[in-house]
Design an enzyme around this catalytic site. Structure first.
Site, PDB file in Angstrom:
ATOM      1  N   GLN A 103       0.813  -1.213   0.000  1.00  0.00           N
ATOM      2  CA  GLN A 103       0.000   0.000   0.000  1.00  0.00           C
ATOM      3  C   GLN A 103       0.849   1.267   0.000  1.00  0.00           C
ATOM      4  OE1 GLN A 103      -3.188  -0.103  -0.423  1.00  0.00           O
ATOM      5  NE2 GLN A 103      -3.540  -2.279  -0.104  1.00  0.00           N
ATOM      6  N   CYS A 145      -8.834  -8.975   4.618  1.00  0.00           N
ATOM      7  CA  CYS A 145      -7.709  -9.853   4.977  1.00  0.00           C
ATOM      8  C   CYS A 145      -7.007  -9.361   6.232  1.00  0.00           C
ATOM      9  CB  CYS A 145      -6.714  -9.970   3.825  1.00  0.00           C
ATOM     10  SG  CYS A 145      -7.380 -10.832   2.389  1.00  0.00           S
TER      11      CYS A 145
END
Length: 463
Positions: free
Chosen positions: A252, A418
């Site tokens: 990310q 997740c």
């Protein structure tokens, strides 16, 4: 609550090249050569300074120009995967049309061309994250496989009973489960860092947790749920002070900001192509040369060997040692094209624009009744990534995501992302998440907030 009847969405493509649309929004068209590199026209100019980066780049992404359920598509699921620019699509097409061949195994023109482009992609990745040598880049199927490679190759060879692996409760499952498996095999212990009152990993406690027993620290650079950005360089320094290695999950961060592995001094770092405008099916592992050279193979087969005898084999040097079999050639070339595209825009420029979008998203989402946003509040010293995970009181996040899609054409994600341990710590089973990329605009945020308010009003009617 009454059930909502769903229908399959019709997909009507808009014309992103229409003169009216270009003039109305101030778009600039970009042209691409067959080499898939972005035209230099993407650089900042007097013409583009008054138009947002989102408006400038949207014409490069064909998928964004369509209607879903009769509404303009608003794609806000970029933390799950990014969309692909024309340059990447053309690079893949060009490979399969012009020089499709296996790499490293042939002397004919097509094989030599494919090999050159495949290895050039590795060099592009290395330069993009400032690795000292392209041999420190190992191509994998995805970031998950990259973490498993470290776990099974480095972990099984270096961990023993009594050793400690430190992780945060905000890690992605792919950064937790491999180490659970390795700890069961080696006897090493997993220790988890909790959040502080600001809903970020408690760094003061982290310093207390690090001891000479700590052999590995596994951290995210940017949280895919909390939007928090960790001071990775400092954490690496603390870990190295006690002799521990550090693995950074940069899935990310690499797509959204300048990432310098030499500056971070990370021992291992992983990222995925599909989150940075590249194809699915490929990711990469960065590892320091001395560590990779000392690690045994992860998978056996062709390509990763030096010599094969009936009773034993010798192995190639990294990165080939860890790339058994035919690799994802087209995908690597597509990743290289994505890096060309991002680099032509400039990662610092992308980061600054996304920080503006991040604040705009957070502040506007706060206006929605009964909303709870997870992660730190933005301030002068706290910068959030351009995503918000949230819940609205008494409305399931999947119901929110369903109505946003079916009634408004807004694509967000719902679920545990997740990160089930993190959600349990937050006291919820799931959350909704809106996540932005540089091709998004403030108008996208406005459309999302309006649609979310209407969705909340819809469910309020059933109370």
């Amino acid at each position: 609550m009454e059930a909502v009847v769903l229908k399959l969405p019709p997909f009507n493509f808009l014309n992103p090249n229409s003169t009216a649309a270009v003039r109305r929004l101030g778009f600039r068209r970009f042209s691409f050569s067959s080499s898939s590199s972005l035209s230099p026209s993407v650089s900042v100019s007097a013409e583009s300074e008054s138009v947002s980066l989102g408006h400038i780049t949207r014409p490069d992404f064909p998928i964004l120009h369509q209607e879903v359920n009769g509404k303009k598509l608003v794609y806000l699921d970029n933390a799950a995967t990014s969309q692909k620019p024309v340059a990447v699509i053309k690079a893949l097409q060009n490979y399969y049309e012009a020089y499709n061949s296996n790499v490293h195994r042939g002397i004919h023109y097509l094989s030599a061309k494919a090999t050159d482009e495949y290895e050039l992609a590795r060099k592009k990745v290395a330069a993009f994250i400032n690795a000292s040598d392209s041999r420190e880049i190992v191509f994998t199927r995805n970031a998950t496989e990259a973490i498993n490679l470290v776990a099974y190759s480095w972990g099984l060879s270096n961990l023993k009973p009594g050793d400690e692996i430190v992780l945060t409760i905000a890690e992605h499952h792919s950064a937790i489960v491999p180490w659970q498996l390795v700890s069961q095999k080696t006897g090493a212990m997993l220790k988890f860092l909790n959040l502080n009152e600001d809903e970020i990993p408690d760094l003061d406690k982290l310093k207390e947790m690090l001891t000479r027993k700590t052999k590995l620290v596994v951290i995210h650079h940017v949280s895919n749920v909390l939007a928090s950005v960790l001071p990775t360089e400092e954490i690496v320094h603390w870990a190295h002070d006690v002799g521990a290695k550090v693995l950074v999950d940069a899935c990310q961060s690499v797509p959204h900001m300048v990432v310098d592995v030499q500056g971070l001094d990370a021992d291992f770092l992983v990222a995925s192509s599909h989150k940075m405008c590249g194809p699915t099916g490929i990711g990469f592992l960065y590892g320091k040369s001395d560590l990779l050279s000392a690690m045994p193979p992860f998978l056996g087969g062709g390509e990763m060997i030096s010599d094969v005898f009936l009773d034993h084999s010798t192995y190639a040097d990294p990165p080939s040692r860890f790339e058994a079999g035919t690799p994802a050639i087209g995908e690597a070339i597509g990743l290289g094209a994505a890096i060309d595209y991002l680099s032509a825009i400039g990662m610092q420029r992308i980061h600054e624009y996304e920080m503006e979008l991040a604040t705009y998203l957070y502040e506007n989402l706060l206006s929605v009744p009964n909303v709870r946003i997870y992660g730190p509040k933005p301030s002068e010293n706290v910068h959030r990534a351009a995503l918000c995970s949230f819940n609205v009181e008494n409305i399931h996040p999947t119901d929110i995501a369903t109505i946003l899609d079916q009634q408004h054409g807004v694509a967000i994600r719902s679920g545990h992302h997740c990160a089930q341990p993190l959600h349990r710590h937050l006291g919820v089973n799931a959350s909704a998440r809106a996540s932005l990329y540089f091709y998004n605009t403030k108008e996208d945020v406005d459309d999302f907030i309006q649609a979310l308010n209407e969705t909340v009003n819809f469910f309020d009617m059933f109370r």
